[in-house]
Design an enzyme around this catalytic site. Structure first.
Site, PDB file in Angstrom:
ATOM      1  N   ASP A 198       1.663   5.656 -11.006  1.00 11.44           N
ATOM      2  CA  ASP A 198       2.415   4.400 -10.992  1.00 11.44           C
ATOM      3  C   ASP A 198       3.737   4.604 -11.724  1.00 11.44           C
ATOM      4  O   ASP A 198       3.905   5.586 -12.447  1.00 11.44           O
ATOM      5  CB  ASP A 198       1.594   3.287 -11.675  1.00 11.44           C
ATOM      6  CG  ASP A 198       2.005   1.885 -11.217  1.00 11.44           C
ATOM      7  OD1 ASP A 198       3.140   1.464 -11.516  1.00 11.44           O
ATOM      8  OD2 ASP A 198       1.198   1.207 -10.554  1.00 11.44           O
ATOM      9  N   VAL A 210       7.139   6.436  -6.147  1.00 12.14           N
ATOM     10  CA  VAL A 210       6.797   6.880  -4.784  1.00 12.14           C
ATOM     11  C   VAL A 210       8.019   7.051  -3.891  1.00 12.14           C
ATOM     12  O   VAL A 210       7.924   7.631  -2.808  1.00 12.14           O
ATOM     13  CB  VAL A 210       5.778   5.937  -4.095  1.00 12.14           C
ATOM     14  CG1 VAL A 210       4.448   5.937  -4.827  1.00 12.14           C
ATOM     15  CG2 VAL A 210       6.333   4.525  -3.911  1.00 12.14           C
ATOM     16  N   TYR A 249       9.469  -6.948   4.109  1.00 12.00           N
ATOM     17  CA  TYR A 249       8.050  -6.712   3.816  1.00 12.00           C
ATOM     18  C   TYR A 249       7.245  -6.608   5.106  1.00 12.00           C
ATOM     19  O   TYR A 249       6.468  -5.667   5.306  1.00 12.00           O
ATOM     20  CB  TYR A 249       7.517  -7.837   2.923  1.00 12.00           C
ATOM     21  CG  TYR A 249       6.110  -7.608   2.431  1.00 12.00           C
ATOM     22  CD1 TYR A 249       5.864  -6.770   1.344  1.00 12.00           C
ATOM     23  CD2 TYR A 249       5.021  -8.218   3.054  1.00 12.00           C
ATOM     24  CE1 TYR A 249       4.578  -6.552   0.884  1.00 12.00           C
ATOM     25  CE2 TYR A 249       3.725  -8.004   2.605  1.00 12.00           C
ATOM     26  CZ  TYR A 249       3.513  -7.169   1.516  1.00 12.00           C
ATOM     27  OH  TYR A 249       2.227  -6.945   1.065  1.00 12.00           O
ATOM     28  N   LYS A 281       5.339  -3.228   6.473  1.00  7.33           N
ATOM     29  CA  LYS A 281       3.880  -3.172   6.581  1.00  7.33           C
ATOM     30  C   LYS A 281       3.440  -2.910   8.020  1.00  7.33           C
ATOM     31  O   LYS A 281       2.418  -2.251   8.249  1.00  7.33           O
ATOM     32  CB  LYS A 281       3.262  -4.464   6.042  1.00  7.33           C
ATOM     33  CG  LYS A 281       3.435  -4.630   4.528  1.00  7.33           C
ATOM     34  CD  LYS A 281       2.790  -3.496   3.762  1.00  7.33           C
ATOM     35  CE  LYS A 281       2.804  -3.711   2.252  1.00  7.33           C
ATOM     36  NZ  LYS A 281       2.177  -2.590   1.522  1.00  7.33           N
ATOM     37  N   THR A 306      -3.744 -10.756  -7.627  1.00  6.96           N
ATOM     38  CA  THR A 306      -3.172  -9.619  -8.381  1.00  6.96           C
ATOM     39  C   THR A 306      -1.870 -10.080  -9.056  1.00  6.96           C
ATOM     40  O   THR A 306      -1.338 -11.146  -8.733  1.00  6.96           O
ATOM     41  CB  THR A 306      -2.830  -8.447  -7.434  1.00  6.96           C
ATOM     42  OG1 THR A 306      -1.705  -8.840  -6.631  1.00  6.96           O
ATOM     43  CG2 THR A 306      -3.988  -8.036  -6.556  1.00  6.96           C
TER      44      THR A 306
HETATM   45  P1  NAI Z   1       0.688  -5.254  -7.866  1.00  7.67           P
HETATM   46  O1  NAI Z   1       2.095  -5.664  -8.049  1.00  7.67           O
HETATM   47  O2  NAI Z   1      -0.383  -5.846  -8.683  1.00  7.67           O
HETATM   48  O3  NAI Z   1       0.551  -3.661  -7.955  1.00  7.67           O
HETATM   49  C1  NAI Z   1       1.472  -2.821  -7.328  1.00  7.67           C
HETATM   50  C2  NAI Z   1       1.680  -1.619  -8.212  1.00  7.67           C
HETATM   51  O4  NAI Z   1       2.639  -0.775  -7.556  1.00  7.67           O
HETATM   52  C3  NAI Z   1       2.280  -1.977  -9.578  1.00  7.67           C
HETATM   53  O5  NAI Z   1       1.472  -1.425 -10.606  1.00  7.67           O
HETATM   54  C4  NAI Z   1       3.678  -1.372  -9.554  1.00  7.67           C
HETATM   55  O6  NAI Z   1       4.113  -0.871 -10.809  1.00  7.67           O
HETATM   56  C5  NAI Z   1       3.485  -0.248  -8.556  1.00  7.67           C
HETATM   57  N1  NAI Z   1       4.747   0.187  -7.961  1.00  7.67           N
HETATM   58  C6  NAI Z   1       5.773  -0.581  -7.501  1.00  7.67           C
HETATM   59  N2  NAI Z   1       6.780   0.191  -7.088  1.00  7.67           N
HETATM   60  C7  NAI Z   1       6.395   1.476  -7.290  1.00  7.67           C
HETATM   61  C8  NAI Z   1       7.015   2.738  -7.078  1.00  7.67           C
HETATM   62  N3  NAI Z   1       8.257   2.832  -6.596  1.00  7.67           N
HETATM   63  N4  NAI Z   1       6.318   3.854  -7.385  1.00  7.67           N
HETATM   64  C9  NAI Z   1       5.068   3.774  -7.904  1.00  7.67           C
HETATM   65  N5  NAI Z   1       4.436   2.613  -8.139  1.00  7.67           N
HETATM   66  C10 NAI Z   1       5.094   1.484  -7.843  1.00  7.67           C
HETATM   67  O7  NAI Z   1       0.372  -5.503  -6.321  1.00  7.67           O
HETATM   68  P2  NAI Z   1      -0.989  -5.547  -5.490  1.00  7.67           P
HETATM   69  O8  NAI Z   1      -1.179  -6.920  -5.059  1.00  7.67           O
HETATM   70  O9  NAI Z   1      -2.069  -4.823  -6.185  1.00  7.67           O
HETATM   71  O10 NAI Z   1      -0.483  -4.736  -4.216  1.00  7.67           O
HETATM   72  C11 NAI Z   1      -0.950  -3.447  -3.883  1.00  7.67           C
HETATM   73  C12 NAI Z   1      -0.623  -3.229  -2.428  1.00  7.67           C
HETATM   74  O11 NAI Z   1      -1.302  -4.207  -1.648  1.00  7.67           O
HETATM   75  C13 NAI Z   1       0.860  -3.374  -2.095  1.00  7.67           C
HETATM   76  O12 NAI Z   1       1.210  -2.389  -1.123  1.00  7.67           O
HETATM   77  C14 NAI Z   1       0.940  -4.753  -1.485  1.00  7.67           C
HETATM   78  O13 NAI Z   1       2.022  -4.888  -0.602  1.00  7.67           O
HETATM   79  C15 NAI Z   1      -0.391  -4.831  -0.777  1.00  7.67           C
HETATM   80  N6  NAI Z   1      -0.863  -6.160  -0.448  1.00  7.67           N
HETATM   81  C16 NAI Z   1      -1.123  -7.062  -1.455  1.00  7.67           C
HETATM   82  C17 NAI Z   1      -1.570  -8.319  -1.125  1.00  7.67           C
HETATM   83  C18 NAI Z   1      -1.897  -9.357  -2.163  1.00  7.67           C
HETATM   84  O14 NAI Z   1      -2.132 -10.510  -1.772  1.00  7.67           O
HETATM   85  N7  NAI Z   1      -1.946  -9.035  -3.431  1.00  7.67           N
HETATM   86  C19 NAI Z   1      -1.752  -8.717   0.285  1.00  7.67           C
HETATM   87  C20 NAI Z   1      -1.466  -7.673   1.237  1.00  7.67           C
HETATM   88  C21 NAI Z   1      -1.032  -6.442   0.871  1.00  7.67           C
END
Ligand code: NAI
Length: 240
Positions: free
Chosen positions: A36, A55, A147, A151, A182
């Site tokens: 991360d 990433v 977004y 996706k 989250t």
């Molecule tokens: P979150 O914001 O809780 O976690 C995302 C993590 O990615 C964070 O820890 C952040 O520091 C890290 N991150 C961001 N940019 C980064 C980079 N350049 N390099 C490395 N790490 C990086 O989000 P969540 O909800 O856990 O999302 C995880 C995945 O699920 C994402 O791809 C999101 O688009 C997807 N998603 C989430 C949904 C939701 O309702 N929470 C719904 C559909 C998809």
């Protein structure tokens, strides 16, 4: 122990879905490298090692992957999960810089991950890649242009990787979460969350662990015949 001694790299693993999946993998016996931008504030299982990885930076991917191979010899599972929303505007309004940032993290980040890890998996007889898409990689939504585009591209790229590296024993699938509780959702406008929740038939947010359980299946050998597929975990959102 469904991932006994498998080596798994998880991105976006400091919180939310990535953190829950890293923990779920560790519970099932995996050696987990949790990558991360940030380091999490709470400690985790001793089977989880946290590393810093942006990433969007291919050279960082190369370093992290080389370090894992030097220490563990291989990578069996890659969960390309890091993602951001950042901008909610449609095409005419979204600042160009935001468009580029979102595409860079959500799409290019997945591309770099596959590009760096596929040769390692190929050399060691295969592996499982899971990429995080979204309900908005399948269904349309107004606004959130970057977004939704990113996706949908992840959904398609996952099938491309699956078909391109089938003969190498590499499986690749996408996971499509609905509204999951989250930090990403905590940070967004409450009206947007309420609007999506109102369209979610099950009537509640999902938990990160409910996504982690699906990713665990795709990552494990139980899914040996599953590749190029889409696992939707969305409380019925896309069934309508
Ligand atoms: P979150 O914001 O809780 O976690 C995302 C993590 O990615 C964070 O820890 C952040 O520091 C890290 N991150 C961001 N940019 C980064 C980079 N350049 N390099 C490395 N790490 C990086 O989000 P969540 O909800 O856990 O999302 C995880 C995945 O699920 C994402 O791809 C999101 O688009 C997807 N998603 C989430 C949904 C939701 O309702 N929470 C719904 C559909 C998809």
């Amino acid at each position: 122990m469904r991932l006994q001694d498998k080596v798994a790299l998880v991105t976006g693993a400091a919180g939310g879905i990535g953190r829950a999946t890293a923990e779920r993998f560790a519970e099932e016996g995996a050696i987990v490298i949790a990558a991360d931008l940030q380091t999490p504030d709470a400690s985790a299982s001793d089977r989880i090692a946290f590393v810093r990885l942006d990433v969007t930076d291919e050279s960082q991917w190369q370093q992290v992957v080389a370090d894992i191979v030097a220490e563990h010899g291989r990578i069996d599972v890659l969960f390309n999960n890091a993602g951001i929303v950042k901008a909610y505007e449609a095409v005419a309004e979204i600042p160009l810089e935001d468009w580029r940032t979102v595409i860079d993290v959500n799409l290019n980040g997945v591309f770099y991950g596959c590009r760096t890890v596929v040769p390692v998996m190929r050399e060691h007889g295969g592996g499982s890649i899971v990429n995080t898409s979204s309900i908005w990689g399948i269904a349309g939504a107004a606004g959130v242009a970057a977004y939704t585009a990113s996706k949908a591209a992840v959904r398609s790229l996952s099938k491309n990787v699956a078909l391109s590296y089938m003969a190498d024993g590499i499986r690749c699938n996408s996971v499509h979460p609905g509204l999951i509780d989250t930090p990403l959702i905590d940070a967004q406008d409450a009206d947007i969350t309420a609007e999506v929740l109102a369209k979610t038939p099950i009537g509640r947010l999902g938990t990160p662990r409910e996504i982690a359980n699906g990713v665990l299946f795709l990552a494990s050998d139980e899914a040996s015949y599953v590749t190029g597929s889409e696992l939707v975990i969305d409380g019925g959102y896309t069934a309508q």
